[in-house]
Design an enzyme around this catalytic site. Structure first.
Site, PDB file in Angstrom:
ATOM      1  CG  HIS A  44      -2.038  -0.956   1.141  1.00 22.28           C
ATOM      2  ND1 HIS A  44      -3.014  -1.055   2.107  1.00 22.28           N
ATOM      3  CD2 HIS A  44      -2.365  -1.877   0.191  1.00 22.28           C
ATOM      4  CE1 HIS A  44      -3.892  -1.988   1.771  1.00 22.28           C
ATOM      5  NE2 HIS A  44      -3.511  -2.499   0.606  1.00 22.28           N
ATOM      6  CD  GLU A  46      -1.951   4.286   3.500  1.00 19.04           C
ATOM      7  OE1 GLU A  46      -3.110   4.533   3.848  1.00 19.04           O
ATOM      8  OE2 GLU A  46      -1.674   3.516   2.539  1.00 19.04           O
ATOM      9  CB  CYS A  69      -6.736  -0.449   4.950  1.00 21.55           C
ATOM     10  SG  CYS A  69      -5.026  -1.013   5.077  1.00 21.55           S
ATOM     11  CB  ALA A 157     -14.610   6.191 -41.580  1.00 20.91           C
ATOM     12  CB  SER A 163     -11.126   5.478 -40.391  1.00 22.76           C
ATOM     13  OG  SER A 163     -10.487   4.227 -40.164  1.00 22.76           O
ATOM     14  CG  LEU A 199      -7.996  -2.657 -29.484  1.00 22.01           C
ATOM     15  CD1 LEU A 199      -9.186  -3.301 -28.787  1.00 22.01           C
ATOM     16  CD2 LEU A 199      -8.350  -1.239 -29.923  1.00 22.01           C
ATOM     17  NE  ARG A 202       0.496   1.306 -32.489  1.00 21.61           N
ATOM     18  CZ  ARG A 202      -0.791   0.948 -32.502  1.00 21.61           C
ATOM     19  NH1 ARG A 202      -1.174  -0.171 -31.915  1.00 21.61           N
ATOM     20  NH2 ARG A 202      -1.694   1.714 -33.079  1.00 21.61           N
TER      21      ARG A 202
END
Length: 314
Positions: A44, A46, A69, A157, A163, A199, A202
């Protein structure tokens, strides 16, 4: 607290199932410890900041973007007890933890140990910084961003499908940065078959931050992709805090129609296409009046020759 907030952004989309928290420890006006939740949720923020501060944490102030927490976990010690053991004298919290396992107990235990606690500093900013985790906790689904890259007249497009590329290098690089801040990217079957999109991210140094890929389709998803048959199925994505929807028009329209878009990112190129392909399909709008008051602009900036506008649900 602003520094702690900036640190928390380093963990965005990498800390599932935990929130991306930031922490700064200050002693005598000097920062002696910095931390942010690491990939996979541990350590975490902290714990990281306390390890860096060492003995300098005694008598210091800790600025934390989320209430420490207080519940026991097999994955590691709780941060409330760690702050007490380190001798922290004051804790400033941005957002009280809505997780019922902590929800005020961390603050109460700190105060019981004689530590001064202030809560609520930059709470709105902390909410935005951890919005994906909060969305999963409170609504059981990811925070959804719809990305659209269009011409000035709203086309994605030409009529024949051409496109690449509507926007320039700077805007596309910014889009890749947003991918790196997401757990998963989703497209529809039409976009998948027309573009065969990778997807991935890069950008030099951020290639490892490429998110998982999802396909909205009634048919089977290809290997390496997660298949969803409806936007509502994102409620099954408990491991996803941030989902980006990238196309196409039918998929974008389906998510808007279902009321499952939380943020709009509109990249606009200074071109006019005319009789091209629209960026959106039907979203079920019954009357023009229903369209007003739904969105508020939270950011606007130039990106090279293009522009970006960001909207969130009002």
């Amino acid at each position: 607290m602003g520094v702690a907030m900036a640190l928390s952004e380093r963990g965005r989309a990498r800390t599932v199932p935990n929130p991306n928290v930031g922490c700064v420890i200050v002693a005598s006006g000097t920062v002696v410890g910095r931390g942010w939740t690491q990939a996979g949720g541990r350590p975490h923020a902290e714990a990281m900041a306390l390890a860096q501060a060492g003995d300098l944490a005694r008598g210091a102030t800790a600025y934390v973007t989320l209430e420490p927490c207080a519940h026991e976990s097999p994955r590691g010690p709780n941060c409330t007890d760690a702050l007490i053991a380190a001798g922290i004298a004051r804790v400033v919290v941005a957002l009280t933890d809505p997780d019922p396992r902590t929800n005020g107990q961390g603050i109460a235990r700190l105060r019981a140990a004689g530590i001064a606690v202030e809560a609520g500093l930059m709470a709105a900013e902390a909410t935005r910084a951890m919005v994906g985790w909060l969305m999963q906790l409170q609504q059981g689904r990811p925070f959804v961003t719809l990305k659209l890259a269009t011409s000035l007249d709203g086309c994605v497009a030409r009529a024949d499908g051409e496109s690449k590329w509507i926007t320039g290098d700077t805007a596309r690089s910014h889009g890749h940065l947003e991918r790196a801040r997401s757990n998963m990217i989703l497209v529809g079957r039409g976009t998948f078959e027309a573009d065969l999109p990778r997807l991935d991210v890069r950008l030099p140094g951020l290639e490892s931050r490429s998110p998982a890929r999802a396909l909205l389709s009634k048919g089977a998803a290809p290997e390496g992709w997660l298949g969803l048959t409806s936007p509502e199925q994102i409620s099954d994505l408990a491991h996803v805090h941030y989902l980006m929807v990238e196309g196409g028009a039918q998929t974008a329209g389906a998510f808007l129609k279902a009321g499952l878009v939380d943020r709009l990112m509109l990249y606009r190129a200074p071109i006019v296409i005319g009789a091209g392909k629209a960026c959106l399909a039907d979203i079920g709008l019954g009357a023009l009046a229903e369209a007003h008051g739904q969105w508020r602009r939270v950011d606007a900036r130039p990106l090279g020759k293009d522009s970006l506008e960001v909207y969130e649900r009002a």
